[in-house]
Design a protein around this motif. Structure first.
Motif, mmCIF file in Angstrom:
data_model
loop_
_atom_site.group_PDB
_atom_site.id
_atom_site.type_symbol
_atom_site.label_atom_id
_atom_site.label_comp_id
_atom_site.label_asym_id
_atom_site.label_seq_id
_atom_site.Cartn_x
_atom_site.Cartn_y
_atom_site.Cartn_z
ATOM 1 N N LEU A 18 0.830 -1.210 0.000
ATOM 2 C CA LEU A 18 0.000 0.000 0.000
ATOM 3 C C LEU A 18 0.864 1.259 0.000
ATOM 4 C CD1 LEU A 18 -2.882 -1.015 2.433
ATOM 5 C CD2 LEU A 18 -2.991 -0.764 -0.046
ATOM 6 N N PHE A 19 1.955 1.243 0.762
ATOM 7 C CA PHE A 19 2.887 2.374 0.756
ATOM 8 C C PHE A 19 3.473 2.587 -0.636
ATOM 9 C CE2 PHE A 19 4.322 2.620 5.489
ATOM 10 C CZ PHE A 19 3.040 2.974 5.851
ATOM 11 N N LEU A 20 3.870 1.489 -1.297
ATOM 12 C CA LEU A 20 4.423 1.599 -2.650
ATOM 13 C C LEU A 20 3.396 2.169 -3.626
ATOM 14 C CD1 LEU A 20 6.498 -1.681 -3.130
ATOM 15 C CD2 LEU A 20 7.354 0.651 -3.096
ATOM 16 N N LEU A 21 2.162 1.686 -3.540
ATOM 17 C CA LEU A 21 1.109 2.191 -4.431
ATOM 18 C C LEU A 21 0.841 3.671 -4.189
ATOM 19 C CD1 LEU A 21 -1.397 -0.801 -4.369
ATOM 20 C CD2 LEU A 21 -0.125 0.044 -6.354
ATOM 21 N N LEU A 22 0.781 4.074 -2.930
ATOM 22 C CA LEU A 22 0.568 5.486 -2.610
ATOM 23 C C LEU A 22 1.724 6.354 -3.099
ATOM 24 C CD1 LEU A 22 -0.993 5.428 0.958
ATOM 25 C CD2 LEU A 22 -2.015 6.330 -1.126
ATOM 26 N N ALA A 23 2.941 5.861 -2.930
ATOM 27 C CA ALA A 23 4.102 6.626 -3.386
ATOM 28 C C ALA A 23 4.076 6.797 -4.899
ATOM 29 C CB ALA A 23 5.394 5.931 -2.958
ATOM 30 N N THR A 24 3.652 5.767 -5.620
ATOM 31 C CA THR A 24 3.609 5.855 -7.079
ATOM 32 C C THR A 24 2.530 6.828 -7.543
ATOM 33 O OG1 THR A 24 4.357 3.561 -7.214
ATOM 34 C CG2 THR A 24 3.404 4.492 -9.194
ATOM 35 N N ALA A 126 12.222 -9.126 -5.201
ATOM 36 C CA ALA A 126 12.551 -8.467 -6.468
ATOM 37 C C ALA A 126 11.817 -7.128 -6.587
ATOM 38 C CB ALA A 126 12.192 -9.372 -7.644
ATOM 39 N N GLY A 127 10.536 -7.111 -6.214
ATOM 40 C CA GLY A 127 9.776 -5.867 -6.258
ATOM 41 C C GLY A 127 10.316 -4.822 -5.297
ATOM 42 N N SER A 128 10.748 -5.267 -4.119
ATOM 43 C CA SER A 128 11.268 -4.313 -3.143
ATOM 44 C C SER A 128 12.576 -3.696 -3.617
ATOM 45 C CB SER A 128 11.470 -4.994 -1.789
ATOM 46 O OG SER A 128 12.538 -5.911 -1.835
ATOM 47 N N ILE A 129 13.408 -4.492 -4.271
ATOM 48 C CA ILE A 129 14.673 -3.949 -4.781
ATOM 49 C C ILE A 129 14.406 -2.923 -5.882
ATOM 50 C CG2 ILE A 129 16.747 -4.561 -6.079
ATOM 51 C CD1 ILE A 129 16.796 -7.165 -4.396
ATOM 52 N N LEU A 130 13.452 -3.213 -6.774
ATOM 53 C CA LEU A 130 13.113 -2.242 -7.829
ATOM 54 C C LEU A 130 12.561 -0.953 -7.232
ATOM 55 C CD1 LEU A 130 11.489 -4.514 -10.558
ATOM 56 C CD2 LEU A 130 13.752 -3.469 -10.570
ATOM 57 N N TRP A 167 9.778 9.409 0.618
ATOM 58 C CA TRP A 167 9.995 8.666 1.863
ATOM 59 C C TRP A 167 9.037 7.478 1.963
ATOM 60 C CZ3 TRP A 167 14.429 9.445 3.858
ATOM 61 C CH2 TRP A 167 15.011 10.709 3.856
ATOM 62 N N LEU A 168 7.820 7.653 1.491
ATOM 63 C CA LEU A 168 6.846 6.566 1.498
ATOM 64 C C LEU A 168 7.295 5.424 0.594
ATOM 65 C CD1 LEU A 168 4.117 6.271 2.966
ATOM 66 C CD2 LEU A 168 3.016 7.061 0.902
ATOM 67 N N GLY A 169 7.858 5.758 -0.561
ATOM 68 C CA GLY A 169 8.384 4.736 -1.461
ATOM 69 C C GLY A 169 9.535 3.964 -0.836
ATOM 70 N N MET A 170 10.412 4.680 -0.144
ATOM 71 C CA MET A 170 11.529 4.010 0.525
ATOM 72 C C MET A 170 11.046 3.119 1.662
ATOM 73 S SD MET A 170 14.482 6.874 0.752
ATOM 74 C CE MET A 170 14.800 7.978 -0.597
ATOM 75 N N ALA A 171 10.075 3.607 2.435
ATOM 76 C CA ALA A 171 9.546 2.805 3.546
ATOM 77 C C ALA A 171 8.815 1.568 3.029
ATOM 78 C CB ALA A 171 8.611 3.662 4.404
ATOM 79 N N PHE A 177 10.983 -5.671 1.556
ATOM 80 C CA PHE A 177 12.218 -6.444 1.657
ATOM 81 C C PHE A 177 12.253 -7.251 2.951
ATOM 82 C CE2 PHE A 177 16.747 -6.982 2.603
ATOM 83 C CZ PHE A 177 17.146 -7.609 1.443
ATOM 84 N N VAL A 178 11.835 -6.644 4.057
ATOM 85 C CA VAL A 178 11.804 -7.364 5.337
ATOM 86 C C VAL A 178 10.815 -8.534 5.264
ATOM 87 C CG1 VAL A 178 11.190 -7.148 7.783
ATOM 88 C CG2 VAL A 178 12.578 -5.404 6.692
ATOM 89 N N ALA A 179 9.656 -8.300 4.658
ATOM 90 C CA ALA A 179 8.674 -9.393 4.500
ATOM 91 C C ALA A 179 9.241 -10.496 3.613
ATOM 92 C CB ALA A 179 7.381 -8.842 3.907
ATOM 93 N N ALA A 180 9.981 -10.131 2.568
ATOM 94 C CA ALA A 180 10.602 -11.132 1.694
ATOM 95 C C ALA A 180 11.644 -11.951 2.455
ATOM 96 C CB ALA A 180 11.240 -10.455 0.487
#
Length: 188
Positions: A18-24, A126-130, A167-171, A177-180
């Motif tokens: 959700l954080f990634l989607l909001l950041a995008t 892989a998604g977290s690294i991108l 910052w939201l994208g980084m978080a 990554f932690v979940a992975a």
């Protein structure tokens, strides 16, 4: 223990996605950082630039000309990486939901469910690294742009800092990554 770890990883992955989607989707990757008496607050994003009048709170956003138009490299690369991170995180969440022990899908074959959780962890990684590369790429480019202007004694009246979307994208990327790591390293 395994079910609790799966649910924890799922919750973290869901929140981080959700954080990634909001950041995008949001438009505040860069904010003006001028300490003078400003009458407006500017935010630049991946899709548009918005100006908020500080006196009456009116917000005006200008869309960029076209998605296909020539844009700075930082916008194009960050858009691409963040969209790919969103798609991979969504795919990982769907796979993880089907691999959870509490879901009745393939209940008779726990080995396949475990492999699905492991695969979801790999996809999420892989998604977290991108996403992290996209967010950091944008942040470094903003910093270098600002440092170049300062080193050449050029002051355009406004300089920018990292916005909350960056910052939201980084978080979100860090949480994915932690979940992975939980799904790939700790689940076995």
């Amino acid at each position: 223990m395994s079910a609790a770890l799966q649910v924890t990883a799922f919750g973290l992955a869901l929140l981080s996605t959700l954080f990634l989607l909001l950041a995008t989707c949001t438009d505040c990757w860069m904010v003006n950082a001028d300490d003078s008496l400003e009458v407006s607050h500017k935010c630049r994003g991946l899709w548009r630039e918005c100006v908020t009048n500080m006196q009456d709170g009116v917000r005006t956003c200008d869309q960029y000309d076209s998605i296909l138009a020539d844009h700075p490299v930082k916008i194009v690369v960050t858009r691409t990486l963040m969209i790919m991170a969103d798609l991979l995180a969504g795919l990982a969440l769907a796979t993880l939901v089907l691999g959870l022990d509490c879901i009745m899908f393939l209940k008779e074959d726990p080995c396949v469910k475990l492999k699905m959780c492991y695969g979801a962890g790999v996809i999420l990684g892989a998604g977290s690294i991108l996403g992290l590369i996209g967010s950091v790429w944008y942040a470094v480019d903003v910093y270098l742009e600002r440092a170049m202007l300062v080193s050449h004694n050029i002051f355009l009246g406004v300089h920018y800092d990292f916005g909350w979307s960056c910052w939201l994208g980084m978080a979100g990327s860090t949480g994915c990554f932690v979940a992975a790591v939980l799904l790939t390293c700790c689940l076995y």
